[in-house]
Design an enzyme around this catalytic site. Structure first.
Site, PDB file in Angstrom:
ATOM      1  N   GLU A  81      59.805 -33.438  34.062  1.00  0.00           N
ATOM      2  CA  GLU A  81      58.909 -33.272  35.210  1.00  0.00           C
ATOM      3  C   GLU A  81      59.180 -34.288  36.315  1.00  0.00           C
ATOM      4  O   GLU A  81      58.700 -34.120  37.444  1.00  0.00           O
ATOM      5  CB  GLU A  81      57.448 -33.394  34.753  1.00  0.00           C
ATOM      6  CG  GLU A  81      56.944 -32.229  33.920  1.00  0.00           C
ATOM      7  CD  GLU A  81      56.763 -30.951  34.725  1.00  0.00           C
ATOM      8  OE1 GLU A  81      56.880 -31.010  35.962  1.00  0.00           O
ATOM      9  OE2 GLU A  81      56.531 -29.898  34.109  1.00  0.00           O
ATOM     10  N   GLU A 125      63.903 -36.229  11.516  1.00  0.00           N
ATOM     11  CA  GLU A 125      63.242 -37.477  11.901  1.00  0.00           C
ATOM     12  C   GLU A 125      63.442 -38.577  10.855  1.00  0.00           C
ATOM     13  O   GLU A 125      63.221 -39.746  11.135  1.00  0.00           O
ATOM     14  CB  GLU A 125      61.747 -37.251  12.125  1.00  0.00           C
ATOM     15  CG  GLU A 125      60.939 -36.999  10.871  1.00  0.00           C
ATOM     16  CD  GLU A 125      59.467 -36.768  11.174  1.00  0.00           C
ATOM     17  OE1 GLU A 125      58.645 -37.408  10.505  1.00  0.00           O
ATOM     18  OE2 GLU A 125      59.151 -35.963  12.075  1.00  0.00           O
TER      19      GLU A 125
END
Length: 330
Positions: free
Chosen positions: A116, A147
């Site tokens: 963004e 992860e």
């Protein structure tokens, strides 16, 4: 792009050894913390003990009450967030970059914030980046198993030339994700700015970072589902961090996004309204100014308020590192 052969005076061999040491440290630490039942994000919330027996209205009311907690958690972390804003802004002033590293929901929130920045602040896409466990595929399909790899982020960081001039925010709701801990340890070794962002107290899950942001949102309504309150608090904190950094870098004038990227009709309309309001001209004049400025709101405002050509406006901005306020006052 491949990483540099040496970073901050360390040889390539030393870099390889450092990676191995960082990965080993992260994995050893993660193993020592198992099981994770003591983490506040994994505990059962007494307010939702009868969650499966609530009607729709009761569910909504309960969520509304609990979702006040993320706001309180972010407010409690204000001092650490302020430190992070100034520290990251200083790195970026020196041509460093900001990296978000995370897995699962935490990593996806980092990606969301990073992507963004260019349309909102017309920043270089390389200035704020995100490294997500599993890469782009993990945006649409979960790959939580990755992860657990303590060295999982290192190759990608190296590929992007991550170095000691940069800043790294390790995002892990529970504070124990090896993928994140390994990246933080690696960044520390290189001398980069390291920031931890987690939703458990540091006493439950210490993370190797110079700035520690703890967003204590408490147990989730759905036990262990940190996409809920923890995710909300993390999104809020990332909003504050990136927007605060860009404000400090002069990409905002008043409360207007004067570095907005005019890349579609909506954003062009916003840009023209900003020019109209701040320069005191009508819509048609604002549109002409924006076109004459090559789509730059800052140049258009300088052209209108200081009666400059587009070329002179660009030079005036360059002389003050793009800070519109300083350019207008010069």
């Amino acid at each position: 792009m491949a990483g540099p052969a040496s970073v901050d005076g360390h040889s390539a061999a030393e870099g390889v050894n450092a990676k191995r040491a960082a990965a080993a440290m992260a994995m050893d630490t993660a193993e020592a913390r198992l099981p994770r039942g003591h983490l506040i994000t994994e505990q059962a919330n007494p307010h939702s003990a009868a969650l499966d027996q609530l009607g729709p209205g009761q569910l909504v009311a309960l969520f509304c009450r609990e979702d006040l907690r993320p706001q309180q958690a972010v407010a409690a972390a204000a001092e650490a967030l302020a430190l992070a804003i100034e520290a990251v802004a200083e790195r970026l002033r020196q041509r460093g970059r900001l990296f978000y590293v995370g897995a699962g929901t935490s990593g996806r929130l980092g990606v969301l914030d990073a992507v963004e920045c260019p349309p909102t602040f017309c920043s270089d896409p390389d200035q704020v980046q995100a490294v997500l466990a599993g890469g782009e595929a993990a945006l649409l399909r979960s790959s939580e198993g990755l992860e657990d790899e303590g060295d999982g982020a290192l190759a990608e960081l190296d590929r992007r030339g991550f170095c000691g001039n940069d800043a790294l925010v390790g995002i892990a709701a529970g504070g124990t994700t090896p993928f994140v801990l390994g990246a933080l340890a690696h960044a520390n070794h290189l001398g980069a700015l390291t920031i931890a962002m987690a939703c458990v107290p540091a006493s439950q899950a210490p993370m190797p970072a110079s700035i520690d942001i703890r967003l204590i949102t408490g147990p989730e309504l759905l036990t262990g589902s940190t996409r809920l309150k923890a995710g909300t608090a993390t999104k809020m904190a990332l909003n504050i961090l990136s927007t605060g950094v860009m404000v400090r870098l002069g990409k905002v004038y008043g409360n207007r996004m004067v570095d907005v990227s005019v890349s579609n009709a909506k954003l062009r309309d916003r840009a023209e309204r900003i020019i109209s309001d701040l320069a005191g001209v009508d819509g048609a004049a604002a549109a002409m100014l924006l076109t004459g400025a090559g789509g730059s709101v800052k140049r258009a405002l300088l052209m209108a308020r200081r009666q400059l050509s587009a070329q002179a406006a660009a030079a005036a901005l360059e002389a003050v590192d793009g800070n519109l306020r300083r350019a207008l006052e010069t």
